[in-house]
Design an enzyme around this catalytic site. Structure first.
Site, mmCIF file in Angstrom:
data_model
loop_
_atom_site.group_PDB
_atom_site.id
_atom_site.type_symbol
_atom_site.label_atom_id
_atom_site.label_comp_id
_atom_site.label_asym_id
_atom_site.label_seq_id
_atom_site.Cartn_x
_atom_site.Cartn_y
_atom_site.Cartn_z
ATOM 1 N N ARG A 65 31.489 -8.085 21.205
ATOM 2 C CA ARG A 65 30.407 -9.077 21.333
ATOM 3 C C ARG A 65 29.956 -9.246 22.779
ATOM 4 O O ARG A 65 28.837 -9.694 23.031
ATOM 5 C CB ARG A 65 30.819 -10.395 20.675
ATOM 6 C CG ARG A 65 30.896 -10.258 19.152
ATOM 7 C CD ARG A 65 31.306 -11.550 18.483
ATOM 8 N NE ARG A 65 32.616 -11.997 18.856
ATOM 9 C CZ ARG A 65 33.751 -11.627 18.267
ATOM 10 N NH1 ARG A 65 33.722 -10.782 17.261
ATOM 11 N NH2 ARG A 65 34.906 -12.096 18.674
ATOM 12 N N GLU A 102 44.567 -13.749 21.605
ATOM 13 C CA GLU A 102 44.902 -14.943 20.810
ATOM 14 C C GLU A 102 45.536 -14.503 19.487
ATOM 15 O O GLU A 102 46.427 -15.150 18.973
ATOM 16 C CB GLU A 102 43.632 -15.771 20.551
ATOM 17 C CG GLU A 102 43.895 -17.143 19.958
ATOM 18 C CD GLU A 102 42.625 -17.862 19.529
ATOM 19 O OE1 GLU A 102 41.527 -17.305 19.670
ATOM 20 O OE2 GLU A 102 42.773 -18.986 19.023
HETATM 21 P P1 AMP Z 1 41.289 -14.278 24.684
HETATM 22 O O1 AMP Z 1 41.718 -12.989 25.261
HETATM 23 O O2 AMP Z 1 42.375 -15.021 23.974
HETATM 24 O O3 AMP Z 1 40.566 -15.147 25.703
HETATM 25 O O4 AMP Z 1 40.256 -13.957 23.534
HETATM 26 C C1 AMP Z 1 38.940 -13.674 23.837
HETATM 27 C C2 AMP Z 1 38.410 -12.512 23.029
HETATM 28 O O5 AMP Z 1 38.767 -12.584 21.658
HETATM 29 C C3 AMP Z 1 36.904 -12.500 23.069
HETATM 30 O O6 AMP Z 1 36.477 -11.142 23.163
HETATM 31 C C4 AMP Z 1 36.480 -13.148 21.781
HETATM 32 O O7 AMP Z 1 35.361 -12.495 21.249
HETATM 33 C C5 AMP Z 1 37.685 -13.021 20.858
HETATM 34 N N1 AMP Z 1 38.108 -14.303 20.288
HETATM 35 C C6 AMP Z 1 39.274 -14.954 20.544
HETATM 36 N N2 AMP Z 1 39.377 -16.080 19.866
HETATM 37 C C7 AMP Z 1 38.224 -16.203 19.171
HETATM 38 C C8 AMP Z 1 37.712 -17.199 18.288
HETATM 39 N N3 AMP Z 1 38.396 -18.311 17.981
HETATM 40 N N4 AMP Z 1 36.486 -16.996 17.751
HETATM 41 C C9 AMP Z 1 35.775 -15.888 18.065
HETATM 42 N N5 AMP Z 1 36.206 -14.920 18.881
HETATM 43 C C10 AMP Z 1 37.423 -15.065 19.440
#
Ligand code: AMP
Length: 177
Positions: A65, A102
């Site tokens: 995205r 995550e």
């Molecule tokens: P993080 O590395 O935990 O900051 O996760 C960020 C990445 O995972 C981004 O590329 C987001 O598109 C995706 N992502 C993580 N959590 C979500 C969520 N709750 N909703 C949508 N996309 C998420």
């Protein structure tokens, strides 16, 4: 923007899907936002707003995205776009950084000649959650010899404190949810 509540306009276009892709995850679906021309234009305008005139030489976006918002931001800023991709997708020699997501483990790769010394890079993604993806992206750009100018996100999940992982960097997010 003249009392116009642009954040409310964007918030309306983000759909929360519970338990996707796994239990306990509140997935923020940006497809309604990118489908709406006014909301898409508004999001891209607000993403780049602090960086107009800044000495940015490239925008890098995280798969997948981040490609949508990142390439539009690059277009608007008049610079090129660098895709940071999941492993095995890029055909030429790559630099790679692994990280914790995550929901799982992951890695991102960039071509070794994508950016280098003399580049100042704006990193763009749709959402900042734990910050693992953003931190790894910053590391990737740094390993290639370039500077991270700033990070820009449409959505920041404030409770997950991803911003703390990006301490020392300029972090711009449009909505803290
Ligand atoms: P993080 O590395 O935990 O900051 O996760 C960020 C990445 O995972 C981004 O590329 C987001 O598109 C995706 N992502 C993580 N959590 C979500 C969520 N709750 N909703 C949508 N996309 C998420």
């Amino acid at each position: 923007m003249n009392g116009f509540d642009w954040q409310a306009k964007l918030r309306q276009k983000i759909r929360t899907i519970p338990d996707f892709p796994g239990p306990g995850i509140q997935f923020k679906d940006i497809t309604p936002l990118v489908r709406d021309p006014a909301a898409l234009r508004l999001a891209v305008h607000q993403l780049i707003h602090p960086f107009v005139g800044a000495p940015i030489t490239a925008v890098a976006g995280m798969e997948a995205r981040g490609f949508i918002f990142g390439s539009l931001a690059a277009w608007e800023l008049g610079v090129g776009f660098v895709p940071l991709r999941k492993p095995g997708k890029l055909p030429y020699d790559v630099q790679s950084v692994s990280y914790t997501l995550e929901y799982g483990e992951a890695a991102l790769e960039a071509h070794i000649d994508a950016v280098g010394p003399g580049d100042s890079v704006l990193l763009v993604d749709d959402l900042l959650a734990t910050g693992g993806t953003a931190q790894a992206s910053g590391e990737l750009v740094t390993r290639l010899g370039a500077q991270v100018f700033a990070f820009a996100f449409v959505i920041e999940l404030g409770a997950l404190k991803g911003r703390q992982k990006l301490a020392g960097y300029l972090v711009h997010s449009l909505l803290v949810l």
